[in-house]
Scaffold this motif. Sequence first.
Motif, PDB file in Angstrom:
ATOM      1  N   SER A  32       0.825  -1.202   0.000  1.00  0.00           N
ATOM      2  CA  SER A  32       0.000   0.000   0.000  1.00  0.00           C
ATOM      3  C   SER A  32       0.859   1.253   0.000  1.00  0.00           C
ATOM      4  O   SER A  32       0.434   2.291  -0.476  1.00  0.00           O
ATOM      5  N   ALA A  33       2.093   1.168   0.508  1.00  0.00           N
ATOM      6  CA  ALA A  33       2.992   2.313   0.465  1.00  0.00           C
ATOM      7  C   ALA A  33       3.398   2.615  -0.969  1.00  0.00           C
ATOM      8  O   ALA A  33       3.785   3.719  -1.285  1.00  0.00           O
ATOM      9  N   LYS A  34       3.313   1.619  -1.840  1.00  0.00           N
ATOM     10  CA  LYS A  34       3.673   1.793  -3.235  1.00  0.00           C
ATOM     11  C   LYS A  34       2.465   2.187  -4.081  1.00  0.00           C
ATOM     12  O   LYS A  34       2.568   2.265  -5.288  1.00  0.00           O
ATOM     13  N   ALA A  35       1.337   2.408  -3.470  1.00  0.00           N
ATOM     14  CA  ALA A  35       0.111   2.714  -4.200  1.00  0.00           C
ATOM     15  C   ALA A  35      -0.264   4.174  -3.977  1.00  0.00           C
ATOM     16  O   ALA A  35      -0.913   4.509  -3.007  1.00  0.00           O
ATOM     17  N   SER A  36       0.160   5.029  -4.892  1.00  0.00           N
ATOM     18  CA  SER A  36      -0.141   6.452  -4.744  1.00  0.00           C
ATOM     19  C   SER A  36      -1.369   6.820  -5.576  1.00  0.00           C
ATOM     20  O   SER A  36      -1.741   6.133  -6.523  1.00  0.00           O
ATOM     21  N   ALA A  37      -1.962   7.922  -5.201  1.00  0.00           N
ATOM     22  CA  ALA A  37      -3.145   8.428  -5.896  1.00  0.00           C
ATOM     23  C   ALA A  37      -2.790   8.781  -7.340  1.00  0.00           C
ATOM     24  O   ALA A  37      -1.638   9.101  -7.657  1.00  0.00           O
ATOM     25  N   ILE A  38      -3.784   8.728  -8.194  1.00  0.00           N
ATOM     26  CA  ILE A  38      -3.577   9.102  -9.598  1.00  0.00           C
ATOM     27  C   ILE A  38      -3.676  10.623  -9.681  1.00  0.00           C
ATOM     28  O   ILE A  38      -4.766  11.194  -9.695  1.00  0.00           O
ATOM     29  N   THR A  39      -2.506  11.257  -9.700  1.00  0.00           N
ATOM     30  CA  THR A  39      -2.417  12.706  -9.857  1.00  0.00           C
ATOM     31  C   THR A  39      -1.409  13.021 -10.953  1.00  0.00           C
ATOM     32  O   THR A  39      -0.574  12.180 -11.306  1.00  0.00           O
ATOM     33  N   LYS A  40      -1.480  14.233 -11.483  1.00  0.00           N
ATOM     34  CA  LYS A  40      -0.518  14.656 -12.506  1.00  0.00           C
ATOM     35  C   LYS A  40       0.908  14.536 -11.969  1.00  0.00           C
ATOM     36  O   LYS A  40       1.807  14.064 -12.668  1.00  0.00           O
ATOM     37  N   GLN A  41       1.096  14.970 -10.726  1.00  0.00           N
ATOM     38  CA  GLN A  41       2.429  14.959 -10.134  1.00  0.00           C
ATOM     39  C   GLN A  41       2.961  13.534  -9.982  1.00  0.00           C
ATOM     40  O   GLN A  41       4.112  13.257 -10.328  1.00  0.00           O
ATOM     41  N   ASN A  42       2.146  12.634  -9.442  1.00  0.00           N
ATOM     42  CA  ASN A  42       2.586  11.246  -9.258  1.00  0.00           C
ATOM     43  C   ASN A  42       2.877  10.570 -10.592  1.00  0.00           C
ATOM     44  O   ASN A  42       3.862   9.846 -10.728  1.00  0.00           O
ATOM     45  N   LEU A  43       2.009  10.782 -11.565  1.00  0.00           N
ATOM     46  CA  LEU A  43       2.218  10.167 -12.878  1.00  0.00           C
ATOM     47  C   LEU A  43       3.478  10.714 -13.551  1.00  0.00           C
ATOM     48  O   LEU A  43       4.277   9.953 -14.110  1.00  0.00           O
ATOM     49  N   THR A  44       3.670  12.023 -13.487  1.00  0.00           N
ATOM     50  CA  THR A  44       4.873  12.629 -14.079  1.00  0.00           C
ATOM     51  C   THR A  44       6.125  12.073 -13.415  1.00  0.00           C
ATOM     52  O   THR A  44       7.098  11.715 -14.092  1.00  0.00           O
ATOM     53  N   ASN A 112      -9.916   3.591 -15.721  1.00  0.00           N
ATOM     54  CA  ASN A 112     -10.288   2.593 -14.706  1.00  0.00           C
ATOM     55  C   ASN A 112      -9.129   2.068 -13.865  1.00  0.00           C
ATOM     56  O   ASN A 112      -9.179   0.938 -13.399  1.00  0.00           O
ATOM     57  N   PHE A 113      -8.096   2.852 -13.661  1.00  0.00           N
ATOM     58  CA  PHE A 113      -7.004   2.440 -12.782  1.00  0.00           C
ATOM     59  C   PHE A 113      -7.217   3.046 -11.405  1.00  0.00           C
ATOM     60  O   PHE A 113      -7.836   4.101 -11.259  1.00  0.00           O
ATOM     61  N   ASP A 114      -6.685   2.374 -10.382  1.00  0.00           N
ATOM     62  CA  ASP A 114      -6.829   2.835  -9.004  1.00  0.00           C
ATOM     63  C   ASP A 114      -5.604   3.573  -8.484  1.00  0.00           C
ATOM     64  O   ASP A 114      -5.703   4.321  -7.518  1.00  0.00           O
ATOM     65  N   THR A 115      -4.438   3.321  -9.098  1.00  0.00           N
ATOM     66  CA  THR A 115      -3.203   3.927  -8.600  1.00  0.00           C
ATOM     67  C   THR A 115      -2.368   4.462  -9.752  1.00  0.00           C
ATOM     68  O   THR A 115      -2.484   4.003 -10.897  1.00  0.00           O
ATOM     69  N   ALA A 116      -1.507   5.413  -9.424  1.00  0.00           N
ATOM     70  CA  ALA A 116      -0.571   5.936 -10.416  1.00  0.00           C
ATOM     71  C   ALA A 116       0.393   4.845 -10.860  1.00  0.00           C
ATOM     72  O   ALA A 116       0.713   4.733 -12.047  1.00  0.00           O
ATOM     73  N   GLU A 117       0.837   4.013  -9.916  1.00  0.00           N
ATOM     74  CA  GLU A 117       1.767   2.926 -10.245  1.00  0.00           C
ATOM     75  C   GLU A 117       1.134   1.930 -11.213  1.00  0.00           C
ATOM     76  O   GLU A 117       1.799   1.479 -12.154  1.00  0.00           O
ATOM     77  N   GLY A 118      -0.125   1.596 -10.996  1.00  0.00           N
ATOM     78  CA  GLY A 118      -0.827   0.675 -11.889  1.00  0.00           C
ATOM     79  C   GLY A 118      -0.963   1.239 -13.287  1.00  0.00           C
ATOM     80  O   GLY A 118      -0.829   0.511 -14.278  1.00  0.00           O
ATOM     81  N   THR A 119      -1.221   2.536 -13.366  1.00  0.00           N
ATOM     82  CA  THR A 119      -1.365   3.200 -14.661  1.00  0.00           C
ATOM     83  C   THR A 119      -0.054   3.138 -15.442  1.00  0.00           C
ATOM     84  O   THR A 119      -0.020   2.711 -16.598  1.00  0.00           O
ATOM     85  N   VAL A 120       1.035   3.554 -14.809  1.00  0.00           N
ATOM     86  CA  VAL A 120       2.334   3.589 -15.498  1.00  0.00           C
ATOM     87  C   VAL A 120       2.820   2.167 -15.795  1.00  0.00           C
ATOM     88  O   VAL A 120       3.374   1.907 -16.869  1.00  0.00           O
ATOM     89  N   ALA A 121       2.567   1.229 -14.890  1.00  0.00           N
ATOM     90  CA  ALA A 121       2.956  -0.176 -15.136  1.00  0.00           C
ATOM     91  C   ALA A 121       2.238  -0.720 -16.375  1.00  0.00           C
ATOM     92  O   ALA A 121       2.840  -1.429 -17.187  1.00  0.00           O
ATOM     93  N   THR A 157     -23.096   2.683 -16.834  1.00  0.00           N
ATOM     94  CA  THR A 157     -22.421   3.949 -16.590  1.00  0.00           C
ATOM     95  C   THR A 157     -21.827   3.940 -15.190  1.00  0.00           C
ATOM     96  O   THR A 157     -22.520   3.622 -14.223  1.00  0.00           O
ATOM     97  N   GLU A 158     -20.546   4.266 -15.123  1.00  0.00           N
ATOM     98  CA  GLU A 158     -19.828   4.262 -13.844  1.00  0.00           C
ATOM     99  C   GLU A 158     -18.938   5.492 -13.736  1.00  0.00           C
ATOM    100  O   GLU A 158     -18.483   6.030 -14.750  1.00  0.00           O
ATOM    101  N   GLU A 159     -18.682   5.898 -12.507  1.00  0.00           N
ATOM    102  CA  GLU A 159     -17.708   6.961 -12.264  1.00  0.00           C
ATOM    103  C   GLU A 159     -16.318   6.359 -12.455  1.00  0.00           C
ATOM    104  O   GLU A 159     -16.050   5.253 -11.990  1.00  0.00           O
ATOM    105  N   THR A 160     -15.471   7.064 -13.158  1.00  0.00           N
ATOM    106  CA  THR A 160     -14.124   6.554 -13.411  1.00  0.00           C
ATOM    107  C   THR A 160     -13.138   7.704 -13.491  1.00  0.00           C
ATOM    108  O   THR A 160     -13.511   8.868 -13.410  1.00  0.00           O
ATOM    109  N   ILE A 161     -11.878   7.350 -13.661  1.00  0.00           N
ATOM    110  CA  ILE A 161     -10.809   8.324 -13.869  1.00  0.00           C
ATOM    111  C   ILE A 161     -10.231   8.069 -15.254  1.00  0.00           C
ATOM    112  O   ILE A 161      -9.883   6.945 -15.597  1.00  0.00           O
ATOM    113  N   VAL A 162     -10.155   9.127 -16.046  1.00  0.00           N
ATOM    114  CA  VAL A 162      -9.564   9.070 -17.379  1.00  0.00           C
ATOM    115  C   VAL A 162      -8.251   9.844 -17.330  1.00  0.00           C
ATOM    116  O   VAL A 162      -8.211  10.985 -16.862  1.00  0.00           O
ATOM    117  N   VAL A 163      -7.179   9.211 -17.812  1.00  0.00           N
ATOM    118  CA  VAL A 163      -5.865   9.850 -17.841  1.00  0.00           C
ATOM    119  C   VAL A 163      -5.443  10.017 -19.292  1.00  0.00           C
ATOM    120  O   VAL A 163      -5.508   9.067 -20.079  1.00  0.00           O
TER     121      VAL A 163
END
Length: 189
Positions: A32-44, A112-121, A157-163
Amino acid sequence: MSQIVSKKSIKTMIPSVVIALVFALCFGFAESAKASAITKQNLTYLVNQARIENGLQPLKSDAHLTMAATLKSKDMIQRDYFEHYAFGLTPWNFMNYSGYDYMYAGENLAINFDTAEGTVAAWLDSPSHRANLLNEDYEDIGISVEKGEFTNADGKTEETIVVTNMFGRKKPIIVEVFNNLLEAISRIF
């Protein structure tokens, strides 16, 4: 006598409980320490870490690319699509509209990703997205993280995050000057 035994057993258990808690905090929750929120800063940060690990220069955040990424994410949510090319628009349309005059450009999308790490992975696991992320021709990055409702393939229809992640390198100024000169000459003749 039983009360005294009870108090003694509690006193002897406290160090064990403290050690167990410290262990759990340090090692049990490592994921969980490796699971950061999906933000512009974390993704960058994570994109640049991947680039550095692969011997590339980190990308600089660019306001025009960020605007292009934001426009693209909001358009996808508003029109309910998730594609690089839709409604006659390309990623390059959004870049041009935002004023980013590119020589090289690319786009990665995620949903539909939950973490910045999951997105970049996921980007790194996809050959085409990895090629964008690790392209040595890019110097700039613009990222948008937008929440909204999206209708999936099942019609739900679901709430999601689009990056949207836009990459680029601006044209050198001399190229722009030359193009403007050619355009002026073509208007004369």
